[in-house]
Design a protein around this motif. Structure first.
Motif, mmCIF file in Angstrom:
data_model
loop_
_atom_site.group_PDB
_atom_site.id
_atom_site.type_symbol
_atom_site.label_atom_id
_atom_site.label_comp_id
_atom_site.label_asym_id
_atom_site.label_seq_id
_atom_site.Cartn_x
_atom_site.Cartn_y
_atom_site.Cartn_z
ATOM 1 N N GLU A 56 11.077 14.400 54.245
ATOM 2 C CA GLU A 56 11.032 14.416 52.788
ATOM 3 C C GLU A 56 12.283 15.100 52.251
ATOM 4 O O GLU A 56 12.713 16.121 52.779
ATOM 5 C CB GLU A 56 9.793 15.166 52.282
ATOM 6 C CG GLU A 56 8.475 14.501 52.604
ATOM 7 C CD GLU A 56 7.299 15.276 52.046
ATOM 8 O OE1 GLU A 56 7.511 16.429 51.596
ATOM 9 O OE2 GLU A 56 6.180 14.748 52.046
ATOM 10 N N GLU A 58 13.620 16.632 48.651
ATOM 11 C CA GLU A 58 13.188 16.969 47.299
ATOM 12 C C GLU A 58 14.202 16.463 46.279
ATOM 13 O O GLU A 58 15.416 16.541 46.485
ATOM 14 C CB GLU A 58 13.011 18.480 47.156
ATOM 15 C CG GLU A 58 12.383 18.884 45.843
ATOM 16 C CD GLU A 58 12.058 20.358 45.771
ATOM 17 O OE1 GLU A 58 11.569 20.799 44.720
ATOM 18 O OE2 GLU A 58 12.302 21.074 46.778
ATOM 19 N N THR A 70 19.911 15.908 43.753
ATOM 20 C CA THR A 70 19.514 16.605 44.970
ATOM 21 C C THR A 70 19.985 18.045 44.904
ATOM 22 O O THR A 70 21.047 18.337 44.354
ATOM 23 C CB THR A 70 20.102 15.922 46.227
ATOM 24 O OG1 THR A 70 19.691 16.637 47.378
ATOM 25 C CG2 THR A 70 21.608 15.880 46.191
ATOM 26 N N CYS A 71 19.172 18.955 45.435
ATOM 27 C CA CYS A 71 19.548 20.366 45.450
ATOM 28 C C CYS A 71 20.803 20.548 46.303
ATOM 29 O O CYS A 71 20.870 20.052 47.435
ATOM 30 C CB CYS A 71 18.406 21.201 46.004
ATOM 31 S SG CYS A 71 18.808 22.949 46.176
ATOM 32 N N GLN A 74 20.046 22.165 49.640
ATOM 33 C CA GLN A 74 18.842 21.697 50.337
ATOM 34 C C GLN A 74 19.121 21.445 51.820
ATOM 35 O O GLN A 74 20.120 20.820 52.180
ATOM 36 C CB GLN A 74 18.308 20.413 49.690
ATOM 37 C CG GLN A 74 17.020 19.935 50.313
ATOM 38 C CD GLN A 74 16.361 18.821 49.514
ATOM 39 O OE1 GLN A 74 15.240 18.450 49.785
ATOM 40 N NE2 GLN A 74 17.047 18.299 48.503
ATOM 41 N N ASP A 238 4.765 14.673 42.940
ATOM 42 C CA ASP A 238 3.801 15.764 43.037
ATOM 43 C C ASP A 238 3.674 16.402 41.648
ATOM 44 O O ASP A 238 4.354 17.386 41.333
ATOM 45 C CB ASP A 238 4.266 16.779 44.077
ATOM 46 C CG ASP A 238 3.247 17.863 44.344
ATOM 47 O OD1 ASP A 238 2.224 17.901 43.629
ATOM 48 O OD2 ASP A 238 3.468 18.678 45.263
ATOM 49 N N LYS A 243 7.135 18.474 41.291
ATOM 50 C CA LYS A 243 8.189 18.160 42.241
ATOM 51 C C LYS A 243 8.136 16.686 42.602
ATOM 52 O O LYS A 243 7.093 16.039 42.507
ATOM 53 C CB LYS A 243 8.051 19.006 43.508
ATOM 54 C CG LYS A 243 8.361 20.474 43.310
ATOM 55 C CD LYS A 243 8.295 21.230 44.628
ATOM 56 C CE LYS A 243 8.645 22.699 44.434
ATOM 57 N NZ LYS A 243 8.601 23.445 45.723
ATOM 58 N N ASN A 244 9.284 16.169 43.011
ATOM 59 C CA ASN A 244 9.382 14.779 43.432
ATOM 60 C C ASN A 244 10.123 14.706 44.761
ATOM 61 O O ASN A 244 10.997 15.530 45.041
ATOM 62 C CB ASN A 244 10.141 13.948 42.385
ATOM 63 C CG ASN A 244 9.474 13.992 41.027
ATOM 64 O OD1 ASN A 244 8.516 13.286 40.772
ATOM 65 N ND2 ASN A 244 9.988 14.842 40.140
ATOM 66 N N TYR A 245 9.754 13.719 45.570
ATOM 67 C CA TYR A 245 10.382 13.566 46.877
ATOM 68 C C TYR A 245 10.697 12.099 47.128
ATOM 69 O O TYR A 245 10.023 11.200 46.606
ATOM 70 C CB TYR A 245 9.439 14.034 47.991
ATOM 71 C CG TYR A 245 8.958 15.453 47.867
ATOM 72 C CD1 TYR A 245 9.655 16.495 48.467
ATOM 73 C CD2 TYR A 245 7.801 15.764 47.161
ATOM 74 C CE1 TYR A 245 9.222 17.804 48.368
ATOM 75 C CE2 TYR A 245 7.351 17.067 47.056
ATOM 76 C CZ TYR A 245 8.063 18.087 47.655
ATOM 77 O OH TYR A 245 7.628 19.377 47.551
ATOM 78 N N THR A 247 10.985 9.819 50.660
ATOM 79 C CA THR A 247 10.677 9.958 52.076
ATOM 80 C C THR A 247 11.426 8.899 52.880
ATOM 81 O O THR A 247 11.646 7.782 52.417
ATOM 82 C CB THR A 247 9.172 9.817 52.342
ATOM 83 O OG1 THR A 247 8.746 8.497 52.014
ATOM 84 C CG2 THR A 247 8.381 10.823 51.521
#
Length: 255
Positions: A56, A58, A70-71, A74, A238, A243-245, A247
């Motif tokens: 996943e 984030e 994107t972070c 991350q 989510d 939060k969003n992912y 995959t």
């Protein structure tokens, strides 16, 4: 006149049979010892592998532009396992640099219609303005040095070095003893590219090669190479945790 008793033919035959029997028995014991040693050795062999899995990543939504970011820091972890019965020591995991560079260029090529892209030499940094592009490749003496990325959070742009770091573990215990695993990490410049691939729902498989080297407890060295193929799977929202992912499925193939 000799008093020594002559050996009869029957006694000679029996002597030879006894000698042959002794040799066979000795060889049997020796071979049994070798087999036992081999079996004990095999029973202690470690086997370090990368298995098929899902990951996943984030995603942060930019509310002003409804964009997905994107972070910048991350870390995307991929599990490894020692599925053998012996402890692995001096375990080192290294991404194959050629496969990683090929993945960079494949992703940038596939994303070409959707992103702005630039490349420049370090000496031309002031005029290149890499922060104006989604992605900018910075070269030094015609060698790729870093990647500038603009779709990062919380920074508006981030510079990622393309130097690949190895992951080292002094020991990896068998998973049947610990019921756990360790991790290695996806190269950071790949992460925002995968986010963009997911954002535009592009199902283009991306492959990276991983080299795994380790030793058993006797110091014998082993080396394995795996090809990990990443394929976009789905988005996960989510709502409860805001939060969003995205995959990805990873298929691991031993080379």
């Amino acid at each position: 006149m000799s008093t020594e008793k002559e050996t009869s033919p029957t006694e000679k035959v029996n002597y030879k049979l006894d000698l042959i029997s002794f040799i066979i028995s000795t060889l049997s014991i020796f071979i049994s010892g070798i087999l036992i040693f081999y079996q004990v050795t095999q029973d202690r062999l470690p086997t370090v592998v990368c298995l098929n899995c899902d990951i996943e990543i984030e995603i942060f939504k930019n509310n002003d532009e409804n964009d997905m970011l994107t972070c910048s820091e991350q870390i995307v972890s991929i599990p490894i396992y020692n599925i053998g019965v012996g402890t692995a020591q001096n375990c080192e995991l290294t991404w194959d640099s050629e496969s990683v560079y090929n993945a960079y260029f494949l992703l940038l090529d596939v994303l070409g219609p959707y992103i702005s892209f630039n490349k420049f030499e370090s000496k031309d940094l002031l005029n290149a303005r890499p922060y104006l592009y989604d992605y900018s490749l910075q070269y030094k003496n015609q060698k790729l040095e870093s990647i500038w990325v603009s779709n990062t959070y919380p920074e508006k742009s981030q510079i990622y070095s393309v130097d690949l770091e190895s992951r080292y573990y002094p020991y990896l215990l068998p998973v049947n003893e610990t019921n756990s695993n360790e991790f290695f990490y996806l190269p950071k410049p790949v992460v925002p590219l995968l986010v963009d691939l997911a954002k535009y729902k592009i199902n283009e498989p991306v492959s990276l090669d991983l080299e795994i080297s380790f030793q058993d407890i006797a110091g014998k060295a082993y080396s394995e190479k795996y090809r990990l193929t990443f394929t976009f799977d789905e988005f996960i929202e989510d709502i409860d945790n805001n939060k969003n992912y995205c995959t990805y499925k990873i298929v691991s193939q031993k080379l």
